[in-house]
Design a protein around this motif. Sequence first.
Motif, PDB file in Angstrom:
ATOM      1  N   GLY A  19      -6.397   3.526   5.125  1.00 17.79           N
ATOM      2  CA  GLY A  19      -5.163   3.309   4.377  1.00 17.79           C
ATOM      3  C   GLY A  19      -5.344   2.419   3.170  1.00 17.79           C
ATOM      4  O   GLY A  19      -4.435   2.303   2.336  1.00 17.79           O
ATOM      5  N   ALA A  20      -6.515   1.750   3.041  1.00 18.29           N
ATOM      6  CA  ALA A  20      -6.781   0.921   1.857  1.00 18.29           C
ATOM      7  C   ALA A  20      -6.843   1.807   0.617  1.00 18.29           C
ATOM      8  O   ALA A  20      -7.267   2.965   0.675  1.00 18.29           O
ATOM      9  CB  ALA A  20      -8.085   0.155   2.038  1.00 18.29           C
ATOM     10  N   VAL A  21      -6.419   1.247  -0.500  1.00 16.48           N
ATOM     11  CA  VAL A  21      -6.463   1.961  -1.777  1.00 16.48           C
ATOM     12  C   VAL A  21      -7.394   1.200  -2.716  1.00 16.48           C
ATOM     13  O   VAL A  21      -7.173   0.020  -2.991  1.00 16.48           O
ATOM     14  CB  VAL A  21      -5.068   2.100  -2.396  1.00 16.48           C
ATOM     15  N   LEU A  22      -8.422   1.868  -3.200  1.00 10.65           N
ATOM     16  CA  LEU A  22      -9.410   1.253  -4.092  1.00 10.65           C
ATOM     17  C   LEU A  22      -9.104   1.630  -5.541  1.00 10.65           C
ATOM     18  O   LEU A  22      -8.276   2.516  -5.811  1.00 10.65           O
ATOM     19  CB  LEU A  22     -10.812   1.718  -3.692  1.00 10.65           C
ATOM     20  N   PRO A  23      -9.748   0.940  -6.498  1.00 15.23           N
ATOM     21  CA  PRO A  23      -9.498   1.252  -7.915  1.00 15.23           C
ATOM     22  C   PRO A  23      -9.666   2.739  -8.200  1.00 15.23           C
ATOM     23  O   PRO A  23     -10.561   3.397  -7.659  1.00 15.23           O
ATOM     24  CB  PRO A  23     -10.555   0.419  -8.643  1.00 15.23           C
ATOM     25  N   GLY A  24      -8.791   3.231  -9.044  1.00 16.78           N
ATOM     26  CA  GLY A  24      -8.787   4.645  -9.367  1.00 16.78           C
ATOM     27  C   GLY A  24      -7.916   5.470  -8.434  1.00 16.78           C
ATOM     28  O   GLY A  24      -7.869   6.703  -8.537  1.00 16.78           O
ATOM     29  N   GLY A  25      -7.208   4.765  -7.498  1.00 19.84           N
ATOM     30  CA  GLY A  25      -6.312   5.476  -6.592  1.00 19.84           C
ATOM     31  C   GLY A  25      -6.992   6.100  -5.400  1.00 19.84           C
ATOM     32  O   GLY A  25      -6.375   6.908  -4.677  1.00 19.84           O
ATOM     33  N   PHE A  26      -8.276   5.751  -5.137  1.00 19.99           N
ATOM     34  CA  PHE A  26      -8.994   6.332  -3.998  1.00 19.99           C
ATOM     35  C   PHE A  26      -8.495   5.710  -2.692  1.00 19.99           C
ATOM     36  O   PHE A  26      -8.541   4.499  -2.501  1.00 19.99           O
ATOM     37  CB  PHE A  26     -10.496   6.092  -4.155  1.00 19.99           C
TER      38      PHE A  26
END
Length: 796
Positions: free
Chosen positions: A96-103
């Motif tokens: 559920g984590a969201v990384l840079p770029g919306g991943f």
Amino acid sequence: MIVSLRWLQEYVDLPTEAAEELDDVLNRIGLEVEGWEVLEAGFSGVVVATVTEVVPHPNADKLRVATCDIGTGPHTVVCGAWNFEAGDVVPLALPGAVLPGGFEVGERTIRGVPSPGMICSETELGLGDEGDGILVLGEGYAPNGTDFATTLPYPDVVFDLEITPNRPDAMSVYGVARDLAAFYGLPLRAPEIGITESGPPTTATVVVEDHERCPRFTAREIRGVAIAPSPLWMRLRLRDAGVRPINNVVDVTNYVTLELGQPLHAFDQDRVPDETLVIRRAAEGEHLVTLDSVDRALSTEDLLVASPQEGLALAGVMGGEDSEVLPDTTRVLLEVAHFSAPHVLLTGWRQKLRSEASARFERGVDPELPPAASARAARLMAELAGAEIAPGFIDVYPEPVERAVVDLPAGEAARLLGVEIPAAEITGILTRLGFEVEGDGPFRVTVPTYRPDVTRPADLVEEIARLYGFDNIPASLPRGPGGGLTPVQRRLRRAASAMVGAGYSEVMNFSFVAPDDLAALGAGDDDPRSGGVAIRNPLNEEEGVLRTTLLPGLLRGLRVNQKRHAAAAALFETGLVFLAGDGDLPDQPHHLAFVAAGPRPGLPWEGSGRGDFDATDAVGVWETLARALGVEPSVEQRTDPAFHPGRCAVAMAGGAPVGVVGEIHPSVAARFDVAGRVAAGEIDLGALAAMAPGTGFDVPSAMPPVVFDLAFDLPEQAAAADLLAVVAEAGGPTVESAELFDVFTGGPLDEGRKSLAVRLTVRDPERTLTDEEVAPLRTAVAEAVAARLKGRLRGG
């Protein structure tokens, strides 16, 4: 320069974190903000975790299975990185984590092993460029399960400041904080610089051979260094300031450079021959490979930090490869020095190299700063690299700088700003900026060494105005004596107006010319116009000398007009020329030059039959110019290599030559690709303006003039200027003017003779002259011409 809000807050408790307000304040105190940006963690759902176990992946040789403690229990993921082991603290992205770029991170099975989430690298979190391994945070970074984003120095605001060249003190985070603390009237905290020395004294030595270029040099040995990556907070702070992190030792030098504005350099002491630094100028033909891997040919004007055998660093600009800090470095020799600003600037220009260090040194770094900066860096290296600071701080400072003292008159601020500021407020403003103030008007102000730009009362008033607030200064007319142009400036403007009135258009050319343009004028080696003064840093290599004459630029202007099908062009320029002199600087007389080619412009009813510009136009322009300045002109026939040999004259004023007029030599015009006859001239305008009389007024006469013509049979070599001078002298004070209006040769004159016709205007200021009173004047003129020029009156 880039500064961050959080970094500033380490030194001053700012009353606001609003970027818009701080933008306004920074601009008001003279630190121009080119832009600002809010920095935030670009991810969510990432927690701090401690790796408790790492085992090989059962189905893949290049993968491992890591078990992590996330505070609520164990959590197992698959990872392909090999730069961590059990006990390391890492950032773990949960499902559920969201990384840079919306991943968005999910749960997936990798080669048969479930992997709910992922351990992240710097690149995946948008925190750096290191993507070969995961981000190892270090022991005790934060409790397991902590939201990783909350441990970062975000949100933050970074301001991109344009620092003017006169403000070296503002080329640091601490310097900007000092200005903000002074503006808000808040206390300023200094960075921690306390250190503890231990172990045997340093074995390093320093020899300074050039104290002009290096007024102060300090060195400190730091031993037992363990080279490793810097902690995350320092890497992020450097990255946000636009500096690439390298390792803990190099990062500390860059960090302190940004923090205090004092450049530092770390040498691997074991790679410094004899453990001795020699500060000297480069030898003829010496080379140095700098940290950017460029082999640089050095000038004997470049300053080196060297060993007894070879150069190690380009002083104040960049270090060398042979002594750089490497992964196996254990002893560091820390250089913190004060180098001469002009010499660093010139070295950087010669080498076409600019660095964070040279950007500060070339402005003028505080000479009293090296000990504090050295202690600050040593303290950080001890903290971050497990180092030991050796006793024996080396400080070569033979002539300590004396602080400047400026006397500020009581009413000077009011005179320059137009507003009365109480003495107590003036004292408070200057004191907050670090100045020491004695008295309450007049003020005796001792300037801090970090402000080399403050040297006079007006500089102090500018500092007062910065903090008082320019918006608080009402608009008002200046007090005191009015300004205005000097007499010479007025005459120069009058000369330009006269040229415009004569139909010429003013142009402005660069002072740089090509040597070939000067050579095209045909001047000999003994002519001051030949050669020119060479420029060390020309805008381009083709135009590498200062102009010695204005004519090449004007002739190029004619060529441009002709190429664009202008039927005629008449151009003039005023400006300095540069002639080699006896001193260090060239002589710089102020000249006026003009050129004209093509058909003369005429009145509408005159048609196009007035012919092209020629030498008579050049003489006419000279006469118009001189009389506009109140100087009586004359010409004497001479030769000049740039001019037609039979159509050239020296412009005379007050019996002295002040220029040359005539027609450009056809071969010279051809070299500049200019077609047709070219009327031209160049006058020493400064000398001419100096001859001009002061402002005066002659009462005009109401009596009518008597105008008559006299033609003289003269030897062919007789000069028209000599004839006009004799006529004016013999005619006496009643002669208002004598003008040449006709030249004639050939029959019925004898061979070797010519006829010059002069029109005289005579007038008595109090009565009308009769023919009987004018007749003796005619006789006197004829007798004087016969006696002095061997001439005779024609028809008389």
